[in-house]
Design an enzyme around this catalytic site. Sequence first.
Site, PDB file in Angstrom:
ATOM      1  N   ARG A 264      17.083   7.316   4.467  1.00  0.00           N
ATOM      2  CA  ARG A 264      17.596   8.339   5.388  1.00  0.00           C
ATOM      3  C   ARG A 264      17.049   8.054   6.775  1.00  0.00           C
ATOM      4  O   ARG A 264      16.224   7.156   6.934  1.00  0.00           O
ATOM      5  CB  ARG A 264      17.108   9.714   4.936  1.00  0.00           C
TER       6      ARG A 264
ATOM      7  N   LYS B  46       2.297  12.126   8.840  1.00  0.00           N
ATOM      8  CA  LYS B  46       2.282  11.487  10.152  1.00  0.00           C
ATOM      9  C   LYS B  46       2.240  12.518  11.283  1.00  0.00           C
ATOM     10  O   LYS B  46       2.894  13.551  11.201  1.00  0.00           O
ATOM     11  CB  LYS B  46       3.549  10.634  10.308  1.00  0.00           C
TER      12      LYS B  46
ATOM     13  N   LYS C 242      -3.426   0.171  -6.494  1.00  0.00           N
ATOM     14  CA  LYS C 242      -4.739  -0.135  -5.933  1.00  0.00           C
ATOM     15  C   LYS C 242      -4.845   0.646  -4.620  1.00  0.00           C
ATOM     16  O   LYS C 242      -3.896   0.664  -3.829  1.00  0.00           O
ATOM     17  CB  LYS C 242      -4.819  -1.643  -5.679  1.00  0.00           C
TER      18      LYS C 242
ATOM     19  N   LYS D 205       9.983   5.769  -6.878  1.00  0.00           N
ATOM     20  CA  LYS D 205       9.112   4.853  -6.138  1.00  0.00           C
ATOM     21  C   LYS D 205       8.559   3.731  -7.010  1.00  0.00           C
ATOM     22  O   LYS D 205       8.402   2.602  -6.543  1.00  0.00           O
ATOM     23  CB  LYS D 205       7.987   5.640  -5.473  1.00  0.00           C
TER      24      LYS D 205
ATOM     25  N   HIS E 253      -0.359   1.883   8.407  1.00  0.00           N
ATOM     26  CA  HIS E 253       0.988   2.159   7.918  1.00  0.00           C
ATOM     27  C   HIS E 253       1.961   1.597   8.966  1.00  0.00           C
ATOM     28  O   HIS E 253       2.013   2.083  10.093  1.00  0.00           O
ATOM     29  CB  HIS E 253       1.176   3.669   7.751  1.00  0.00           C
TER      30      HIS E 253
ATOM     31  N   GLY F 147       3.928  12.725   1.542  1.00  0.00           N
ATOM     32  CA  GLY F 147       2.482  12.663   1.383  1.00  0.00           C
ATOM     33  C   GLY F 147       1.948  13.579   0.291  1.00  0.00           C
ATOM     34  O   GLY F 147       0.743  13.720   0.124  1.00  0.00           O
TER      35      GLY F 147
ATOM     36  N   GLU G 253       8.738   0.947   4.238  1.00  0.00           N
ATOM     37  CA  GLU G 253       7.339   1.236   4.589  1.00  0.00           C
ATOM     38  C   GLU G 253       6.398   0.210   3.972  1.00  0.00           C
ATOM     39  O   GLU G 253       6.492  -0.081   2.779  1.00  0.00           O
ATOM     40  CB  GLU G 253       6.954   2.635   4.085  1.00  0.00           C
TER      41      GLU G 253
HETATM   42  P1  ADP Z   1       5.094   9.713   0.778  1.00  0.00           P
HETATM   43  O1  ADP Z   1       6.410   9.224   0.298  1.00  0.00           O
HETATM   44  O2  ADP Z   1       4.636  10.938   0.072  1.00  0.00           O
HETATM   45  O3  ADP Z   1       5.010   9.814   2.275  1.00  0.00           O
HETATM   46  P2  ADP Z   1       3.804   7.117   0.751  1.00  0.00           P
HETATM   47  O4  ADP Z   1       3.894   6.261  -0.459  1.00  0.00           O
HETATM   48  O5  ADP Z   1       4.726   6.798   1.895  1.00  0.00           O
HETATM   49  O6  ADP Z   1       4.019   8.640   0.322  1.00  0.00           O
HETATM   50  O7  ADP Z   1       2.323   7.134   1.292  1.00  0.00           O
HETATM   51  C1  ADP Z   1       1.928   7.980   2.347  1.00  0.00           C
HETATM   52  C2  ADP Z   1       0.614   7.514   2.945  1.00  0.00           C
HETATM   53  O8  ADP Z   1      -0.415   7.457   1.957  1.00  0.00           O
HETATM   54  C3  ADP Z   1       0.648   6.112   3.533  1.00  0.00           C
HETATM   55  O9  ADP Z   1       1.145   6.111   4.828  1.00  0.00           O
HETATM   56  C4  ADP Z   1      -0.816   5.717   3.456  1.00  0.00           C
HETATM   57  O10 ADP Z   1      -1.545   6.302   4.489  1.00  0.00           O
HETATM   58  C5  ADP Z   1      -1.278   6.352   2.176  1.00  0.00           C
HETATM   59  N1  ADP Z   1      -1.171   5.398   1.043  1.00  0.00           N
HETATM   60  C6  ADP Z   1      -0.135   5.264   0.184  1.00  0.00           C
HETATM   61  N2  ADP Z   1      -0.381   4.289  -0.724  1.00  0.00           N
HETATM   62  C7  ADP Z   1      -1.602   3.802  -0.449  1.00  0.00           C
HETATM   63  C8  ADP Z   1      -2.439   2.782  -1.049  1.00  0.00           C
HETATM   64  N3  ADP Z   1      -2.063   2.089  -2.113  1.00  0.00           N
HETATM   65  N4  ADP Z   1      -3.651   2.546  -0.487  1.00  0.00           N
HETATM   66  C9  ADP Z   1      -4.069   3.262   0.585  1.00  0.00           C
HETATM   67  N5  ADP Z   1      -3.348   4.225   1.173  1.00  0.00           N
HETATM   68  C10 ADP Z   1      -2.132   4.508   0.669  1.00  0.00           C
END
Ligand code: ADP
Length: 451
Positions: A292, A237, A201, A116, A208, A165, A275
């Site tokens: 995917r 989600k 940050k 990532k 999202h 998550g 995303e």
């Molecule tokens: P994963 O791959 O584990 O699902 P993500 O990077 O897609 O992780 O992030 C999952 C969720 O976490 C996002 O949908 C959002 O709600 C929260 N999130 C991720 N990054 C941030 C950020 N920089 N600031 C606020 N919320 C975040």
Amino acid sequence: MFDKILIANRGEVAVRIIRAAHELGVKTVVVYSEADRDSLAVKLSDEAVCIGPAPSAKSYLVIPNIIGAAQITGAQAIHPGYGFLSESAEFARACADNDITFIGPSPEAIEQLGDKANAKATMARFGVPTVPGSDGAVATAEDAARFAAEVGYPVLIKASAGGGGKGMRVAESAEELEKMFVAAKTEAANAFGNDEVYLEKYLSHPRHVEVQVLADSCGNAMHLCERDCSIQRRHQKLLEEAPSPALDEQTRQAMGEAALRAVRGVGYVNAGTIEFLLDTDGRFYFMEMNTRVQVEHPVSEMITGSDIIKEQLRIAAGEPISIAHRAPLSPGCHAIEFRINAEDPAKGFMPCPGTITRFDVPGGPGVRVDTHIRAGYKVPPTYDSLLAKLIVWGDTRAEAVARGKRALSEFVIEGVATTIPFHQAVLENEVFLSGEVYTDFIETQMNGGTL
Ligand code: ADP
């Protein structure tokens, strides 16, 4: 098109892929663990091969067993579904080494986007805005502290190899950061076999919003509009809708174009999801790309009149996307997906394995149920708790909501607790109905989701 494909997955997604294959005249082989011997996927598939005992580390994650099953049955391609090996470059490579087509992107693309921290750097090069963050992985607590001081607290520690998550921590202060940094690395090493973490940050109050993309090897790349997945509990989600109630036409276009720049930039082929986080000023930032098909793909199918799994098969077979001539697509209706999990919202969403004694699915106009469950089914404790996806759609968001209420009230599941009452509460919530939903909605508006 292929004559026969193998499905390296279980549950509703295995059934979904079998249905798409059969509609294309493609025969299927499904692999299954001993716990899934009586599954709907095994029943619907032309062939089925047992690949090991219940724990996924001994069945659904064992690459040689799956490749072996494809060879024995003469399957020309493998669809990995979501989860399990769907984002494993090693698996995609093993398929290629054995002259089996992996129904997904190249192993190189999975590798490049699966890390990532790396993926963000790549996207920035193609002019896609990214969440302000560290340049790649952060090695020491001192480096982390320096970065945090620059961008300001709160910051989020994320695992480079993270997903679902898991492995994310918010640090509100320097003291917290120091404590969490080491813990986050240890946790990442244990959960993902890779202790790399990076910093971002922490945006307050974002949405999202993600863009579904398709790209083929004939030079077509298109997006299927966006999904709003802001209704999450602990970053997981629970309810997704399309289009996002937050986007105006201009932002929708800008986000779609950014997604396509990303796809063309990396030379991505097959289905994927970009995303983004959308801030309260309407600015969006790339978060990660999922290489995917996603659980929530049906809402995009309903608003665009497409079949993403069939397109995946066509693309993998070297054919063009069948709906390429319709690009750019705009939303034709409003769709909502409810994840019906065997979890008890009254007990902090505790998983509830057990036997389903009654299972009456809703029907009628604008209703789709993707499930592998029937009455008498025993929900095993071994896998995720998704029982069914209820998808509803209507001309407007209000009509989709009304259908959702109607369909949820028709849905009867007995024997295990489910998330149905939670979804019913969401549909009664004024803030949700106004469309003002953010990723902290469940926390701030629904008492954490506990009913
Ligand atoms: P994963 O791959 O584990 O699902 P993500 O990077 O897609 O992780 O992030 C999952 C969720 O976490 C996002 O949908 C959002 O709600 C929260 N999130 C991720 N990054 C941030 C950020 N920089 N600031 C606020 N919320 C975040």
